[in-house]
Design a protein around this motif. Structure first.
Motif, PDB file in Angstrom:
ATOM      1  N   PRO A 121      88.058  -6.762  39.929  1.00 35.05           N
ATOM      2  CA  PRO A 121      86.649  -6.438  39.656  1.00 35.05           C
ATOM      3  C   PRO A 121      86.360  -6.002  38.225  1.00 35.05           C
ATOM      4  CG  PRO A 121      87.336  -5.467  41.733  1.00 35.05           C
ATOM      5  CD  PRO A 121      88.563  -6.061  41.110  1.00 35.05           C
ATOM      6  N   ALA A 122      87.218  -5.199  37.616  1.00 37.45           N
ATOM      7  CA  ALA A 122      86.957  -4.692  36.267  1.00 37.45           C
ATOM      8  C   ALA A 122      87.593  -5.550  35.182  1.00 37.45           C
ATOM      9  CB  ALA A 122      87.469  -3.263  36.150  1.00 37.45           C
ATOM     10  N   GLU A 123      88.222  -6.651  35.554  1.00 36.50           N
ATOM     11  CA  GLU A 123      88.921  -7.484  34.577  1.00 36.50           C
ATOM     12  C   GLU A 123      87.927  -8.307  33.760  1.00 36.50           C
ATOM     13  OE1 GLU A 123      92.976 -10.130  34.444  1.00 36.50           O
ATOM     14  OE2 GLU A 123      92.041  -9.671  36.347  1.00 36.50           O
ATOM     15  N   LEU A 124      88.138  -8.331  32.443  1.00 30.71           N
ATOM     16  CA  LEU A 124      87.245  -9.045  31.534  1.00 30.71           C
ATOM     17  C   LEU A 124      87.612 -10.517  31.459  1.00 30.71           C
ATOM     18  CD1 LEU A 124      87.183  -6.542  28.526  1.00 30.71           C
ATOM     19  CD2 LEU A 124      85.519  -6.748  30.377  1.00 30.71           C
ATOM     20  N   THR A 125      86.600 -11.355  31.296  1.00 32.02           N
ATOM     21  CA  THR A 125      86.858 -12.772  31.052  1.00 32.02           C
ATOM     22  C   THR A 125      87.273 -12.942  29.600  1.00 32.02           C
ATOM     23  OG1 THR A 125      84.602 -13.265  30.355  1.00 32.02           O
ATOM     24  CG2 THR A 125      85.054 -13.417  32.726  1.00 32.02           C
ATOM     25  N   SER A 126      87.743 -14.127  29.256  1.00 34.63           N
ATOM     26  CA  SER A 126      88.153 -14.392  27.864  1.00 34.63           C
ATOM     27  C   SER A 126      86.970 -14.228  26.924  1.00 34.63           C
ATOM     28  CB  SER A 126      88.729 -15.800  27.743  1.00 34.63           C
ATOM     29  OG  SER A 126      89.927 -15.889  28.466  1.00 34.63           O
ATOM     30  N   ALA A 127      85.794 -14.701  27.335  1.00 34.48           N
ATOM     31  CA  ALA A 127      84.601 -14.576  26.491  1.00 34.48           C
ATOM     32  C   ALA A 127      84.246 -13.105  26.280  1.00 34.48           C
ATOM     33  CB  ALA A 127      83.427 -15.315  27.132  1.00 34.48           C
ATOM     34  N   GLU A 128      84.347 -12.310  27.337  1.00 38.30           N
ATOM     35  CA  GLU A 128      84.066 -10.887  27.214  1.00 38.30           C
ATOM     36  C   GLU A 128      85.088 -10.195  26.331  1.00 38.30           C
ATOM     37  OE1 GLU A 128      81.922 -10.040  31.529  1.00 38.30           O
ATOM     38  OE2 GLU A 128      84.114 -10.135  31.415  1.00 38.30           O
ATOM     39  N   ARG A 129      86.351 -10.600  26.448  1.00 38.05           N
ATOM     40  CA  ARG A 129      87.405 -10.049  25.591  1.00 38.05           C
ATOM     41  C   ARG A 129      87.125 -10.338  24.127  1.00 38.05           C
ATOM     42  NH1 ARG A 129      92.033  -8.565  28.345  1.00 38.05           N
ATOM     43  NH2 ARG A 129      92.110  -9.754  30.256  1.00 38.05           N
ATOM     44  N   GLU A 130      86.733 -11.568  23.829  1.00 34.35           N
ATOM     45  CA  GLU A 130      86.429 -11.952  22.447  1.00 34.35           C
ATOM     46  C   GLU A 130      85.228 -11.181  21.915  1.00 34.35           C
ATOM     47  OE1 GLU A 130      88.152 -13.803  20.233  1.00 34.35           O
ATOM     48  OE2 GLU A 130      89.666 -13.743  21.818  1.00 34.35           O
ATOM     49  N   GLU A 131      84.206 -11.030  22.753  1.00 30.94           N
ATOM     50  CA  GLU A 131      83.027 -10.282  22.324  1.00 30.94           C
ATOM     51  C   GLU A 131      83.384  -8.816  22.069  1.00 30.94           C
ATOM     52  OE1 GLU A 131      78.407  -9.364  23.563  1.00 30.94           O
ATOM     53  OE2 GLU A 131      79.798 -10.052  25.112  1.00 30.94           O
ATOM     54  N   LEU A 132      84.187  -8.235  22.940  1.00 35.99           N
ATOM     55  CA  LEU A 132      84.613  -6.854  22.766  1.00 35.99           C
ATOM     56  C   LEU A 132      85.404  -6.698  21.470  1.00 35.99           C
ATOM     57  CD1 LEU A 132      84.768  -3.988  23.879  1.00 35.99           C
ATOM     58  CD2 LEU A 132      86.785  -4.710  25.192  1.00 35.99           C
ATOM     59  N   LYS A 133      86.295  -7.634  21.203  1.00 34.04           N
ATOM     60  CA  LYS A 133      87.085  -7.601  19.968  1.00 34.04           C
ATOM     61  C   LYS A 133      86.167  -7.688  18.746  1.00 34.04           C
ATOM     62  CE  LYS A 133      90.659 -10.306  19.981  1.00 34.04           C
ATOM     63  NZ  LYS A 133      91.556 -11.455  19.788  1.00 34.04           N
ATOM     64  N   ARG A 134      85.173  -8.593  18.810  1.00 31.80           N
ATOM     65  CA  ARG A 134      84.235  -8.773  17.704  1.00 31.80           C
ATOM     66  C   ARG A 134      83.398  -7.505  17.494  1.00 31.80           C
ATOM     67  NH1 ARG A 134      79.082  -9.622  17.295  1.00 31.80           N
ATOM     68  NH2 ARG A 134      78.758  -9.990  19.509  1.00 31.80           N
TER      69      ARG A 134
ATOM     70  N   ASN B  81      82.029  -2.592  14.628  1.00 30.21           N
ATOM     71  CA  ASN B  81      81.856  -1.141  14.665  1.00 30.21           C
ATOM     72  C   ASN B  81      82.746  -0.462  13.632  1.00 30.21           C
ATOM     73  OD1 ASN B  81      80.941   1.369  15.575  1.00 30.21           O
ATOM     74  ND2 ASN B  81      82.581   1.520  17.075  1.00 30.21           N
ATOM     75  N   ARG B  82      84.004  -0.899  13.538  1.00 27.83           N
ATOM     76  CA  ARG B  82      84.938  -0.331  12.574  1.00 27.83           C
ATOM     77  C   ARG B  82      84.429  -0.548  11.143  1.00 27.83           C
ATOM     78  NH1 ARG B  82      89.070  -2.394  14.699  1.00 27.83           N
ATOM     79  NH2 ARG B  82      89.050  -4.330  13.544  1.00 27.83           N
ATOM     80  N   GLU B  83      83.931  -1.750  10.857  1.00 28.18           N
ATOM     81  CA  GLU B  83      83.411  -2.047   9.519  1.00 28.18           C
ATOM     82  C   GLU B  83      82.185  -1.190   9.211  1.00 28.18           C
ATOM     83  OE1 GLU B  83      82.723  -6.252   9.713  1.00 28.18           O
ATOM     84  OE2 GLU B  83      84.855  -6.731   9.556  1.00 28.18           O
ATOM     85  N   GLN B  84      81.314  -1.006  10.205  1.00 23.96           N
ATOM     86  CA  GLN B  84      80.125  -0.180   9.986  1.00 23.96           C
ATOM     87  C   GLN B  84      80.497   1.282   9.774  1.00 23.96           C
ATOM     88  OE1 GLN B  84      77.701  -1.174  13.382  1.00 23.96           O
ATOM     89  NE2 GLN B  84      76.746  -2.892  12.331  1.00 23.96           N
ATOM     90  N   GLN B  85      81.495   1.775  10.510  1.00 28.03           N
ATOM     91  CA  GLN B  85      81.955   3.150  10.315  1.00 28.03           C
ATOM     92  C   GLN B  85      82.512   3.333   8.905  1.00 28.03           C
ATOM     93  OE1 GLN B  85      81.496   5.802  12.237  1.00 28.03           O
ATOM     94  NE2 GLN B  85      80.397   4.521  13.681  1.00 28.03           N
ATOM     95  N   GLN B  86      83.243   2.338   8.412  1.00 25.51           N
ATOM     96  CA  GLN B  86      83.788   2.423   7.061  1.00 25.51           C
ATOM     97  C   GLN B  86      82.655   2.430   6.034  1.00 25.51           C
ATOM     98  OE1 GLN B  86      86.409  -0.959   7.052  1.00 25.51           O
ATOM     99  NE2 GLN B  86      88.121   0.191   7.918  1.00 25.51           N
ATOM    100  N   THR B  87      81.643   1.607   6.250  1.00 25.60           N
ATOM    101  CA  THR B  87      80.494   1.568   5.349  1.00 25.60           C
ATOM    102  C   THR B  87      79.767   2.903   5.348  1.00 25.60           C
ATOM    103  OG1 THR B  87      80.209  -0.801   5.706  1.00 25.60           O
ATOM    104  CG2 THR B  87      78.298   0.398   4.863  1.00 25.60           C
TER     105      THR B  87
END
Length: 136
Positions: A58-71, A76-82
């Motif tokens: 039930p809580a397992e992410l699809t490949s598309a969701e995994r890619e979106e989460l990674k993106r 978010n990391r880039e915005q925090q650095q900015t």
């Protein structure tokens, strides 16, 4: 990690291996041994395929969701650095603003509005371009 299984496999090879597991009735370990791949890798491929088909946990992410989460995590990391860079630049530039009788928090919070926490008049304080005199 000098395992004999540390190669990259093409998407076509992975699809064929998953199809073989699904159609053959054999275990993942048996198919993996036959194909010369790591049983753990093949098991992960099958698990991801099941998630992509909506057959996963039930809580397992699809490949598309995994890619979106990674993106989104990268963004978010880039915005925090900015934000950190901008904070440092603001503090440095405000540190150069020498306004007699005013402290940095008063300048940032706009003087008399400090108690209410309303930032409103800070933009009326001219910092820079005035030789550090802090004229208004």
């Amino acid at each position: 990690m000098g395992s004999k299984y540390t190669k990259r496999y093409s998407a076509e090879f992975r699809r064929d291996a998953i199809a073989l597991v699904r159609s053959s009735g054999r275990t993942v370990t048996e198919v993996a041994r036959e194909l010369g791949v790591s049983p753990e890798s093949l098991r992960n491929w099958v698990r991801r395929d099941q998630a992509d088909r909506g057959e996963g946990a039930p809580a397992e992410l699809t490949s598309a969701e995994r890619e979106e989460l990674k993106r989104l995590r990268r963004q978010n990391r880039e915005q925090q650095q900015t934000i950190e860079i901008l904070k440092k630049a603001t503090v440095r530039s405000m540190g150069r603003c020498n306004i007699p009788g005013r402290t940095l928090p008063e300048v940032l919070l706009g003087g008399e509005d400090r108690a209410s926490g309303v930032v409103g008049r800070a933009e009326s304080v001219k910092c820079g371009g005035d030789g550090g005199r802090g004229s208004r």
